[in-house]
Scaffold this motif. Structure first.
Motif, PDB file in Angstrom:
ATOM      1  N   CYS A   1       0.851  -1.184   0.000  1.00  0.00           N
ATOM      2  CA  CYS A   1       0.000   0.000   0.000  1.00  0.00           C
ATOM      3  C   CYS A   1       0.888   1.236   0.000  1.00  0.00           C
ATOM      4  CB  CYS A   1      -0.901   0.012   1.220  1.00  0.00           C
ATOM      5  SG  CYS A   1      -2.120  -1.304   1.184  1.00  0.00           S
ATOM      6  N   TYR A   2       0.515   2.200  -0.821  1.00  0.00           N
ATOM      7  CA  TYR A   2       1.277   3.431  -0.955  1.00  0.00           C
ATOM      8  C   TYR A   2       0.359   4.635  -0.784  1.00  0.00           C
ATOM      9  CZ  TYR A   2       4.816   0.392  -2.932  1.00  0.00           C
ATOM     10  OH  TYR A   2       5.736  -0.606  -3.109  1.00  0.00           O
ATOM     11  N   ALA A   3       0.952   5.725  -0.334  1.00  0.00           N
ATOM     12  CA  ALA A   3       0.255   7.006  -0.223  1.00  0.00           C
ATOM     13  C   ALA A   3       1.277   8.111  -0.443  1.00  0.00           C
ATOM     14  CB  ALA A   3      -0.398   7.143   1.146  1.00  0.00           C
ATOM     15  N   SER A   4       0.787   9.297  -0.754  1.00  0.00           N
ATOM     16  CA  SER A   4       1.698  10.432  -0.911  1.00  0.00           C
ATOM     17  C   SER A   4       2.049  10.982   0.467  1.00  0.00           C
ATOM     18  CB  SER A   4       1.047  11.531  -1.752  1.00  0.00           C
ATOM     19  OG  SER A   4       0.035  12.182  -1.004  1.00  0.00           O
ATOM     20  N   PRO A   5       3.223  11.589   0.597  1.00  0.00           N
ATOM     21  CA  PRO A   5       3.573  12.214   1.875  1.00  0.00           C
ATOM     22  C   PRO A   5       2.536  13.265   2.304  1.00  0.00           C
ATOM     23  CG  PRO A   5       5.509  12.064   0.475  1.00  0.00           C
ATOM     24  CD  PRO A   5       4.328  11.665  -0.363  1.00  0.00           C
ATOM     25  N   ASP A   6       1.988  14.025   1.345  1.00  0.00           N
ATOM     26  CA  ASP A   6       0.965  15.029   1.669  1.00  0.00           C
ATOM     27  C   ASP A   6      -0.283  14.378   2.257  1.00  0.00           C
ATOM     28  OD1 ASP A   6       2.579  17.081   0.798  1.00  0.00           O
ATOM     29  OD2 ASP A   6       1.649  17.199  -1.188  1.00  0.00           O
TER      30      ASP A   6
ATOM     31  N   THR B   1      -9.480   5.536  -0.887  1.00  0.00           N
ATOM     32  CA  THR B   1      -8.666   4.553  -1.591  1.00  0.00           C
ATOM     33  C   THR B   1      -8.829   4.722  -3.099  1.00  0.00           C
ATOM     34  OG1 THR B   1     -10.417   2.874  -1.495  1.00  0.00           O
ATOM     35  CG2 THR B   1      -8.775   2.846   0.262  1.00  0.00           C
ATOM     36  N   VAL B   2      -7.794   4.310  -3.787  1.00  0.00           N
ATOM     37  CA  VAL B   2      -7.776   4.290  -5.250  1.00  0.00           C
ATOM     38  C   VAL B   2      -7.604   2.834  -5.634  1.00  0.00           C
ATOM     39  CG1 VAL B   2      -6.597   5.097  -7.319  1.00  0.00           C
ATOM     40  CG2 VAL B   2      -6.710   6.577  -5.289  1.00  0.00           C
ATOM     41  N   ASN B   3      -8.498   2.327  -6.462  1.00  0.00           N
ATOM     42  CA  ASN B   3      -8.432   0.911  -6.799  1.00  0.00           C
ATOM     43  C   ASN B   3      -8.300   0.715  -8.300  1.00  0.00           C
ATOM     44  OD1 ASN B   3      -8.301  -1.813  -6.332  1.00  0.00           O
ATOM     45  ND2 ASN B   3     -10.392  -2.038  -5.605  1.00  0.00           N
ATOM     46  N   LEU B   4      -7.969  -0.499  -8.650  1.00  0.00           N
ATOM     47  CA  LEU B   4      -7.750  -0.914 -10.033  1.00  0.00           C
ATOM     48  C   LEU B   4      -8.914  -1.777 -10.491  1.00  0.00           C
ATOM     49  CD1 LEU B   4      -5.671  -1.244 -12.433  1.00  0.00           C
ATOM     50  CD2 LEU B   4      -4.937  -3.311 -11.255  1.00  0.00           C
ATOM     51  N   ARG B   5      -9.426  -1.504 -11.685  1.00  0.00           N
ATOM     52  CA  ARG B   5     -10.441  -2.361 -12.296  1.00  0.00           C
ATOM     53  C   ARG B   5      -9.760  -3.087 -13.452  1.00  0.00           C
ATOM     54  NH1 ARG B   5     -15.762  -2.265 -11.949  1.00  0.00           N
ATOM     55  NH2 ARG B   5     -15.804  -0.100 -11.245  1.00  0.00           N
ATOM     56  N   PHE B   6      -9.857  -4.412 -13.454  1.00  0.00           N
ATOM     57  CA  PHE B   6      -9.248  -5.201 -14.515  1.00  0.00           C
ATOM     58  C   PHE B   6     -10.001  -4.995 -15.823  1.00  0.00           C
ATOM     59  CE2 PHE B   6      -8.058  -7.535 -10.658  1.00  0.00           C
ATOM     60  CZ  PHE B   6      -6.686  -7.557 -10.814  1.00  0.00           C
ATOM     61  N   LYS B   7      -9.263  -4.658 -16.867  1.00  0.00           N
ATOM     62  CA  LYS B   7      -9.881  -4.426 -18.172  1.00  0.00           C
ATOM     63  C   LYS B   7     -10.530  -5.696 -18.714  1.00  0.00           C
ATOM     64  CE  LYS B   7      -6.510  -0.965 -19.562  1.00  0.00           C
ATOM     65  NZ  LYS B   7      -5.460  -0.643 -20.524  1.00  0.00           N
ATOM     66  N   SER B   8      -9.896  -6.829 -18.471  1.00  0.00           N
ATOM     67  CA  SER B   8     -10.377  -8.078 -19.060  1.00  0.00           C
ATOM     68  C   SER B   8     -11.697  -8.553 -18.462  1.00  0.00           C
ATOM     69  CB  SER B   8      -9.324  -9.181 -18.897  1.00  0.00           C
ATOM     70  OG  SER B   8      -9.050  -9.373 -17.516  1.00  0.00           O
TER      71      SER B   8
ATOM     72  N   VAL C   1      -3.170   4.181 -10.926  1.00  0.00           N
ATOM     73  CA  VAL C   1      -3.303   4.119  -9.465  1.00  0.00           C
ATOM     74  C   VAL C   1      -2.204   4.949  -8.823  1.00  0.00           C
ATOM     75  CG1 VAL C   1      -3.141   2.619  -7.429  1.00  0.00           C
ATOM     76  CG2 VAL C   1      -4.464   1.863  -9.415  1.00  0.00           C
ATOM     77  N   LEU C   2      -0.969   4.741  -9.245  1.00  0.00           N
ATOM     78  CA  LEU C   2       0.162   5.442  -8.634  1.00  0.00           C
ATOM     79  C   LEU C   2       0.118   6.943  -8.904  1.00  0.00           C
ATOM     80  CD1 LEU C   2       2.979   2.846  -9.305  1.00  0.00           C
ATOM     81  CD2 LEU C   2       1.714   3.258  -7.189  1.00  0.00           C
ATOM     82  N   THR C   3      -0.260   7.334 -10.096  1.00  0.00           N
ATOM     83  CA  THR C   3      -0.365   8.753 -10.420  1.00  0.00           C
ATOM     84  C   THR C   3      -1.418   9.431  -9.542  1.00  0.00           C
ATOM     85  OG1 THR C   3       0.292   8.333 -12.709  1.00  0.00           O
ATOM     86  CG2 THR C   3      -0.852  10.406 -12.281  1.00  0.00           C
ATOM     87  N   THR C   4      -2.553   8.789  -9.385  1.00  0.00           N
ATOM     88  CA  THR C   4      -3.645   9.342  -8.585  1.00  0.00           C
ATOM     89  C   THR C   4      -3.275   9.390  -7.112  1.00  0.00           C
ATOM     90  OG1 THR C   4      -5.184   8.416 -10.209  1.00  0.00           O
ATOM     91  CG2 THR C   4      -6.115   9.112  -8.111  1.00  0.00           C
ATOM     92  N   VAL C   5      -2.634   8.346  -6.619  1.00  0.00           N
ATOM     93  CA  VAL C   5      -2.200   8.308  -5.227  1.00  0.00           C
ATOM     94  C   VAL C   5      -1.129   9.367  -4.974  1.00  0.00           C
ATOM     95  CG1 VAL C   5      -1.005   6.865  -3.524  1.00  0.00           C
ATOM     96  CG2 VAL C   5      -2.886   5.919  -4.848  1.00  0.00           C
TER      97      VAL C   5
ATOM     98  N   GLY D   1      -2.254  12.721  -4.116  1.00  0.00           N
ATOM     99  CA  GLY D   1      -2.856  12.915  -2.800  1.00  0.00           C
ATOM    100  C   GLY D   1      -4.275  12.422  -2.656  1.00  0.00           C
ATOM    101  N   ALA D   2      -4.747  11.583  -3.590  1.00  0.00           N
ATOM    102  CA  ALA D   2      -6.135  11.140  -3.580  1.00  0.00           C
ATOM    103  C   ALA D   2      -6.438  10.063  -2.546  1.00  0.00           C
ATOM    104  CB  ALA D   2      -6.532  10.634  -4.965  1.00  0.00           C
ATOM    105  N   GLY D   3      -5.432   9.457  -1.949  1.00  0.00           N
ATOM    106  CA  GLY D   3      -5.675   8.415  -0.957  1.00  0.00           C
ATOM    107  C   GLY D   3      -4.604   7.354  -0.981  1.00  0.00           C
ATOM    108  N   ILE D   4      -5.000   6.159  -0.559  1.00  0.00           N
ATOM    109  CA  ILE D   4      -4.095   5.013  -0.496  1.00  0.00           C
ATOM    110  C   ILE D   4      -4.388   4.101  -1.676  1.00  0.00           C
ATOM    111  CG2 ILE D   4      -3.435   2.978   0.853  1.00  0.00           C
ATOM    112  CD1 ILE D   4      -4.372   4.506   3.348  1.00  0.00           C
TER     113      ILE D   4
END
Length: 132
Positions: A31-36, A55-62, A94-98, A101-104
């Protein structure tokens, strides 16, 4: 190591190659988050506390299914599908959004390594030495 899923070796095979395949090194899902974000919200100590965070989550394209966040708690593994304010369809998203500062968010350590290296992300765990 608590709260981290460690994945074993993965072998990839290219259908037109005669070689047996290439082995990828083991990796961890962390789990990752921004320092801010973490300046405004306390670092979580247990997977159940994720429900108190954005939280920011991933939706599988397939399949269209949401990524289930795996955690090792003691000697058992649990998977959580957390309510996410933002859902994207790529790990880099996910990483760009996190990082904004959007969440974890959760990602493989090898994908997040450059983000962590430049200080845009930190591992949101009580045991930060396990990832990064």
């Amino acid at each position: 190591m608590p709260f981290i899923r460690s994945c074993g070796n993965l072998t990839l095979h290219h259908p037109r190659e005669k070689r047996a395949g290439c082995r990828l090194p083991p990796y961890r899902l962390c789990c990752y988050a921004s320092p801010d974000y973490l300046d405004k919200h306390r670092m979580t100590q247990h997977p159940d506390e994720r429900v108190d965070h954005e939280t920011v989550n991933l939706r599988f394209k397939s399949s269209g299914q949401l990524f289930r966040w795996p955690f090792n708690v003691g000697d058992r593994e649990i998977e959580l599908v957390l309510p996410a304010a933002i859902v994207v369809d790529a790990s880099e998203g996910v990483l760009t959004t996190v990082a904004a500062g959007a969440g974890i968010g959760m990602a493989a350590s090898f994908i997040a390594a450059s983000w962590v290296g430049r200080g845009a992300l930190v591992t949101d765990l009580s045991n930060t030495s396990a990832c990064g």
